[in-house]
Design a protein around this motif. Structure first.
Motif, PDB file in Angstrom:
ATOM      1  N   ILE A 237      43.157 -40.712 -30.386  1.00  0.00           N
ATOM      2  CA  ILE A 237      42.291 -41.750 -31.203  1.00  0.00           C
ATOM      3  C   ILE A 237      42.556 -40.933 -32.675  1.00  0.00           C
ATOM      4  N   ASP A 238      42.578 -42.076 -33.568  1.00  0.00           N
ATOM      5  CA  ASP A 238      42.568 -41.575 -34.996  1.00  0.00           C
ATOM      6  C   ASP A 238      41.608 -42.258 -35.852  1.00  0.00           C
ATOM      7  N   THR A 239      40.572 -41.350 -36.412  1.00  0.00           N
ATOM      8  CA  THR A 239      39.649 -42.061 -37.131  1.00  0.00           C
ATOM      9  C   THR A 239      39.404 -41.308 -38.420  1.00  0.00           C
ATOM     10  N   LEU A 326      47.545 -32.698 -42.694  1.00  0.00           N
ATOM     11  CA  LEU A 326      47.399 -33.582 -44.060  1.00  0.00           C
ATOM     12  C   LEU A 326      47.822 -34.950 -43.723  1.00  0.00           C
ATOM     13  N   SER A 327      47.417 -35.840 -44.716  1.00  0.00           N
ATOM     14  CA  SER A 327      48.023 -37.087 -44.880  1.00  0.00           C
ATOM     15  C   SER A 327      48.338 -37.656 -46.039  1.00  0.00           C
ATOM     16  N   ASN A 328      49.168 -38.388 -46.333  1.00  0.00           N
ATOM     17  CA  ASN A 328      49.679 -39.008 -47.489  1.00  0.00           C
ATOM     18  C   ASN A 328      50.319 -37.808 -48.474  1.00  0.00           C
ATOM     19  N   ILE A 348      51.413 -34.244 -40.130  1.00  0.00           N
ATOM     20  CA  ILE A 348      51.251 -34.934 -41.512  1.00  0.00           C
ATOM     21  C   ILE A 348      51.293 -36.243 -41.116  1.00  0.00           C
ATOM     22  N   GLN A 349      50.362 -37.042 -41.553  1.00  0.00           N
ATOM     23  CA  GLN A 349      50.230 -38.559 -41.255  1.00  0.00           C
ATOM     24  C   GLN A 349      50.614 -39.420 -42.486  1.00  0.00           C
ATOM     25  N   ASN A 350      51.789 -40.205 -42.431  1.00  0.00           N
ATOM     26  CA  ASN A 350      52.019 -41.004 -43.769  1.00  0.00           C
ATOM     27  C   ASN A 350      52.497 -42.471 -43.174  1.00  0.00           C
ATOM     28  N   PRO A 377      52.185 -48.438 -38.332  1.00  0.00           N
ATOM     29  CA  PRO A 377      53.391 -48.510 -37.764  1.00  0.00           C
ATOM     30  C   PRO A 377      53.975 -50.100 -37.415  1.00  0.00           C
ATOM     31  N   LEU A 378      53.058 -51.057 -37.480  1.00  0.00           N
ATOM     32  CA  LEU A 378      53.354 -52.626 -37.290  1.00  0.00           C
ATOM     33  C   LEU A 378      53.483 -53.054 -38.890  1.00  0.00           C
ATOM     34  N   GLY A 379      53.206 -52.211 -39.845  1.00  0.00           N
ATOM     35  CA  GLY A 379      53.264 -52.643 -41.076  1.00  0.00           C
ATOM     36  C   GLY A 379      51.833 -52.779 -41.808  1.00  0.00           C
ATOM     37  N   GLY A 422      46.974 -50.127 -34.523  1.00  0.00           N
ATOM     38  CA  GLY A 422      45.534 -50.437 -34.773  1.00  0.00           C
ATOM     39  C   GLY A 422      45.307 -51.615 -34.063  1.00  0.00           C
ATOM     40  N   SER A 423      44.311 -52.028 -33.239  1.00  0.00           N
ATOM     41  CA  SER A 423      44.089 -53.299 -32.574  1.00  0.00           C
ATOM     42  C   SER A 423      42.779 -53.355 -32.037  1.00  0.00           C
ATOM     43  N   SER A 424      42.275 -54.569 -32.047  1.00  0.00           N
ATOM     44  CA  SER A 424      40.808 -54.672 -31.374  1.00  0.00           C
ATOM     45  C   SER A 424      41.137 -55.752 -30.240  1.00  0.00           C
ATOM     46  N   ASP A 427      44.756 -57.232 -25.282  1.00  0.00           N
ATOM     47  CA  ASP A 427      46.096 -57.425 -24.669  1.00  0.00           C
ATOM     48  C   ASP A 427      47.228 -56.664 -25.404  1.00  0.00           C
ATOM     49  N   HIS A 428      46.599 -56.638 -26.805  1.00  0.00           N
ATOM     50  CA  HIS A 428      47.466 -55.837 -27.586  1.00  0.00           C
ATOM     51  C   HIS A 428      47.525 -54.430 -27.418  1.00  0.00           C
ATOM     52  N   ILE A 429      46.476 -53.704 -27.295  1.00  0.00           N
ATOM     53  CA  ILE A 429      46.130 -52.364 -26.845  1.00  0.00           C
ATOM     54  C   ILE A 429      46.834 -51.929 -25.717  1.00  0.00           C
ATOM     55  N   GLU A 431      49.502 -53.685 -24.615  1.00  0.00           N
ATOM     56  CA  GLU A 431      51.039 -53.763 -24.498  1.00  0.00           C
ATOM     57  C   GLU A 431      51.328 -52.694 -25.550  1.00  0.00           C
ATOM     58  N   ASN A 432      50.736 -52.051 -26.153  1.00  0.00           N
ATOM     59  CA  ASN A 432      51.006 -50.826 -27.183  1.00  0.00           C
ATOM     60  C   ASN A 432      51.244 -49.659 -26.413  1.00  0.00           C
ATOM     61  N   THR A 433      50.550 -49.561 -25.132  1.00  0.00           N
ATOM     62  CA  THR A 433      51.128 -48.379 -24.144  1.00  0.00           C
ATOM     63  C   THR A 433      52.177 -48.566 -23.402  1.00  0.00           C
TER      64      THR A 433
HETATM   65  P1  NAP Z   1      49.148 -51.388 -37.829  1.00  0.00           P
HETATM   66  O1  NAP Z   1      48.710 -50.633 -36.598  1.00  0.00           O
HETATM   67  O2  NAP Z   1      50.326 -51.309 -38.506  1.00  0.00           O
HETATM   68  O3  NAP Z   1      48.678 -52.955 -37.490  1.00  0.00           O
HETATM   69  C1  NAP Z   1      47.474 -53.333 -36.988  1.00  0.00           C
HETATM   70  C2  NAP Z   1      47.634 -54.821 -36.999  1.00  0.00           C
HETATM   71  O4  NAP Z   1      48.630 -55.220 -36.014  1.00  0.00           O
HETATM   72  C3  NAP Z   1      46.192 -55.509 -36.523  1.00  0.00           C
HETATM   73  O5  NAP Z   1      46.167 -56.648 -37.401  1.00  0.00           O
HETATM   74  C4  NAP Z   1      46.456 -55.822 -35.102  1.00  0.00           C
HETATM   75  O6  NAP Z   1      45.976 -57.119 -34.754  1.00  0.00           O
HETATM   76  C5  NAP Z   1      47.849 -55.903 -34.926  1.00  0.00           C
HETATM   77  N1  NAP Z   1      48.726 -55.626 -33.930  1.00  0.00           N
HETATM   78  C6  NAP Z   1      48.407 -54.415 -33.112  1.00  0.00           C
HETATM   79  N2  NAP Z   1      49.006 -54.418 -32.037  1.00  0.00           N
HETATM   80  C7  NAP Z   1      49.696 -55.531 -31.832  1.00  0.00           C
HETATM   81  C8  NAP Z   1      50.706 -56.046 -30.771  1.00  0.00           C
HETATM   82  N3  NAP Z   1      50.966 -55.425 -29.781  1.00  0.00           N
HETATM   83  N4  NAP Z   1      51.094 -57.485 -31.336  1.00  0.00           N
HETATM   84  C9  NAP Z   1      50.818 -58.012 -32.470  1.00  0.00           C
HETATM   85  N5  NAP Z   1      50.156 -57.490 -33.115  1.00  0.00           N
HETATM   86  C10 NAP Z   1      49.486 -56.069 -33.036  1.00  0.00           C
HETATM   87  O7  NAP Z   1      47.715 -50.834 -38.907  1.00  0.00           O
HETATM   88  P2  NAP Z   1      46.780 -49.960 -39.115  1.00  0.00           P
HETATM   89  O8  NAP Z   1      45.657 -50.315 -37.750  1.00  0.00           O
HETATM   90  O9  NAP Z   1      45.988 -50.192 -40.189  1.00  0.00           O
HETATM   91  O10 NAP Z   1      47.298 -48.722 -39.007  1.00  0.00           O
HETATM   92  C11 NAP Z   1      47.308 -47.918 -37.805  1.00  0.00           C
HETATM   93  C12 NAP Z   1      46.377 -46.901 -37.994  1.00  0.00           C
HETATM   94  O11 NAP Z   1      46.979 -45.752 -38.902  1.00  0.00           O
HETATM   95  C13 NAP Z   1      44.950 -46.989 -38.588  1.00  0.00           C
HETATM   96  O12 NAP Z   1      44.183 -47.684 -37.564  1.00  0.00           O
HETATM   97  C14 NAP Z   1      44.552 -45.887 -39.128  1.00  0.00           C
HETATM   98  O13 NAP Z   1      44.040 -45.099 -37.828  1.00  0.00           O
HETATM   99  C15 NAP Z   1      45.864 -45.300 -39.463  1.00  0.00           C
HETATM  100  N6  NAP Z   1      45.865 -45.304 -40.984  1.00  0.00           N
HETATM  101  C16 NAP Z   1      45.782 -44.355 -41.766  1.00  0.00           C
HETATM  102  C17 NAP Z   1      46.060 -44.326 -43.070  1.00  0.00           C
HETATM  103  C18 NAP Z   1      46.124 -42.861 -43.713  1.00  0.00           C
HETATM  104  O14 NAP Z   1      45.945 -42.980 -45.036  1.00  0.00           O
HETATM  105  N7  NAP Z   1      46.023 -41.757 -43.369  1.00  0.00           N
HETATM  106  C19 NAP Z   1      46.204 -45.285 -43.656  1.00  0.00           C
HETATM  107  C20 NAP Z   1      46.330 -46.554 -42.927  1.00  0.00           C
HETATM  108  C21 NAP Z   1      45.930 -46.792 -41.722  1.00  0.00           C
HETATM  109  P3  NAP Z   1      44.933 -57.189 -33.378  1.00  0.00           P
HETATM  110  O15 NAP Z   1      43.836 -56.664 -33.665  1.00  0.00           O
HETATM  111  O16 NAP Z   1      44.832 -58.458 -33.363  1.00  0.00           O
HETATM  112  O17 NAP Z   1      45.834 -56.508 -32.194  1.00  0.00           O
END
Ligand code: NAP
Length: 460
Positions: A237-239, A326-328, A348-350, A377-379, A422-424, A427-429, A431-433
């Motif tokens: 889990i990433d928070t 580190l991140s970024n 390192i998380q980027n 990861p999904l943009g 990230g997802s709430s 079904d996506h959660i 699917e992502n596994t």
């Molecule tokens: P993301 O994972 O690229 O995209 C999240 C979006 O994708 C949500 O709108 C989600 O919508 C959708 N999604 C997820 N699974 C999907 C699926 N199987 N099919 C279709 N849509 C899907 O963006 P993120 O959550 O912002 O980034 C991932 C994580 O990286 C963050 O949660 C955070 O923990 C971390 N992060 C770190 C930094 C940093 O500076 N270190 C910056 C940004 C993010 P639904 O909720 O509808 O599924």
């Protein structure tokens, strides 16, 4: 998930009570520190000494440890005695050692060592001793003494020691060779294990290679999403402090009933916390309501980031954090940052996705034995449609009977990048596994690699 133990003796500095800290140490009668316990120990483990010059004991079974001061590495040989063994068991640890008399650095432990004191008469630069059964002393000048000490060992080559220690309090890390060996092994082996779905970090801890990101998930939505992820086998889990959801993540972990040690929790310190990082680390533990964080990252480069990292290093020695990273941070930032810290970041998380691939940064980080994790990861929200709708990606997905999201996540894993979508949406959660029952061919990997646009979706 623990590969080796980090020993947790509480390291409380008590300078006010310290005889070492007393500039007038000669006021203290030697008999006061000659305890019955130390005599017993001496009888049980006689240490060979050079009685002619009353010098440091030399044993045939010495152990080498590393002493890192201001990024400079020294080797110390530890003697074969009970106090040295106790000291070894506490490693790795980092101490802020205060100066005394311009010839030694000292630190008071709250626990007592099993000492075997003797009057050394002569002390040599590099000697690592225990005074008064609790006080670790590192000398950097030769001197004479009437005090009694137990010898832990000595720094073999003291060239540059005095300069590295400086005049005031010095932050000194002690670590065993084994740990360095582990890190070095990991440096060439941070490859993913697709059977266990884990990677071994250079800290020795095992971490899942896929998880859930919680950015923008708040309160009940966060608790429910993390719980759904945990129910579907997610254990990473990433928070972050910045996400305002550490409490909710902690709640979901507790609600799940899954043993804490089976779940890997990452959190981050935000730059506005760096100036007071020690308190920020405690705040994170409090909010998560956890005894330790598996991995803590600095969220972005910023003022006092080196100091904040040092605070995380200390928290590692205190058992509050298991791994740090580190991140970024990109190549230039890392080249400047790494020489200033003792513990190599574990991760390192980027930002990494098919439109922003960091093809130069990823191999650089991995070559240092540091695991790479991708955010967005999904943009990222607002951009997922572009990526999921990309014809190349959806074409590959169709040929495997998978979704575009699954193909992107799998592409990351095959590049050695850990994913935390990230997802709430339950079904996506789920699917992502489901990204371990198919494999992208080299040709498919190349097709996705060719989509890079160097297009960042966030400012940092
Ligand atoms: P993301 O994972 O690229 O995209 C999240 C979006 O994708 C949500 O709108 C989600 O919508 C959708 N999604 C997820 N699974 C999907 C699926 N199987 N099919 C279709 N849509 C899907 O963006 P993120 O959550 O912002 O980034 C991932 C994580 O990286 C963050 O949660 C955070 O923990 C971390 N992060 C770190 C930094 C940093 O500076 N270190 C910056 C940004 C993010 P639904 O909720 O509808 O599924």
């Amino acid at each position: 998930m623990r590969k080796f133990a980090v020993f947790l003796l509480m390291l409380l500095s008590l300078p006010g009570l310290s005889a070492c800290g007393n500039a007038n140490r000669s006021d203290l009668p030697v008999t006061e520190i000659d305890t019955p316990e130390s005599k017993t120990e001496q009888e049980e483990s006689p240490l060979p000494t050079d009685s002619d010059n009353n010098n440091i004991e030399v044993t045939s079974e010495m152990t080498t440890i590393q002493v890192i001061i201001n990024g400079q590495e020294f080797e110390a040989e530890l003697n074969d005695n009970e106090a040295a063994r106790q000291f070894m068991e506490m490693l790795p640890m980092q101490l802020d050692m205060e100066d005394l008399h311009n010839n030694e650095k000292y630190f008071y432990f709250s626990d007592v060592f099993d000492t075997a004191d003797e009057e050394l008469k002569e002390i040599h630069a590099g000697d690592l001793l225990i005074y008064d059964s609790k006080c670790l002393v590192l000398f950097y000048e030769n001197c004479e003494t009437t005090y009694q000490y137990t010898t832990l060992g000595k720094i073999s080559d003291t060239a540059g020691l005095k300069e590295a220690l400086g005049t005031g309090t010095a932050t000194i890390s002690f670590q065993t060779e084994n740990i360095t060996d582990t890190a070095q092994t990991s440096a060439s082996d941070i490859s993913f294990n697709f059977d266990t779905k884990t990677v071994t970090l250079n800290s020795g801890y095992e971490m899942p290679i896929y998880g859930i990101g919680t950015y923008s998930l708040l309160n009940e939505e966060c608790v429910n999403s993390v719980q759904t992820a945990l129910e579907n086998g997610v254990r990473l889990i990433d928070t972050a402090y910045m996400y305002h959801n550490e409490e909710s993540v902690g709640e979901a972990v507790r609600n799940s009933g899954i043993p804490r040690e089976e779940i890997f929790v990452i959190t981050k310190l935000y730059p506005d916390q760096f100036a007071n990082a020690e308190a920020a680390i405690d705040e994170a533990l409090e909010k998560l309501d956890m005894e330790y964080v598996d991995l803590m990252l600095l969220h972005h480069p910023g003022s006092n980031d080196v100091d904040a990292y040092h605070a995380m290093e200390t928290a590692v020695s205190e058992g509050k954090i298991r791994s740090i990273g580190l991140s970024n941070w990109y190549i230039e930032e890392l080249e400047e940052f790494l020489p200033q810290v003792t513990i190599t970041p574990a991760l390192i998380q980027n930002e990494i996705h098919p439109y922003y691939q960091e093809n130069d940064v990823i191999p650089y980080i991995q070559s240092l034995g540091i695991v790479v994790q991708g955010w967005y990861p999904l943009g990222g929200r607002g951009h997922t449609a572009e990526l999921l709708g990309n014809e190349v990606i959806s074409g590959i997905a169709a040929s495997h009977g998978k979704s575009s999201a699954q193909v992107i996540l799998r592409w990351n894993l095959q590049k050695g990048v850990v994913v935390i979508p990230g997802s709430s949406n339950p079904d996506h959660i789920k699917e992502n596994t489901e990204i371990f029952d198919f494999e992208l061919t080299e040709e498919e990997m190349d097709l996705i690699n060719a989509l890079d646009r160097n297009e960042k979706h966030d400012w940092y």
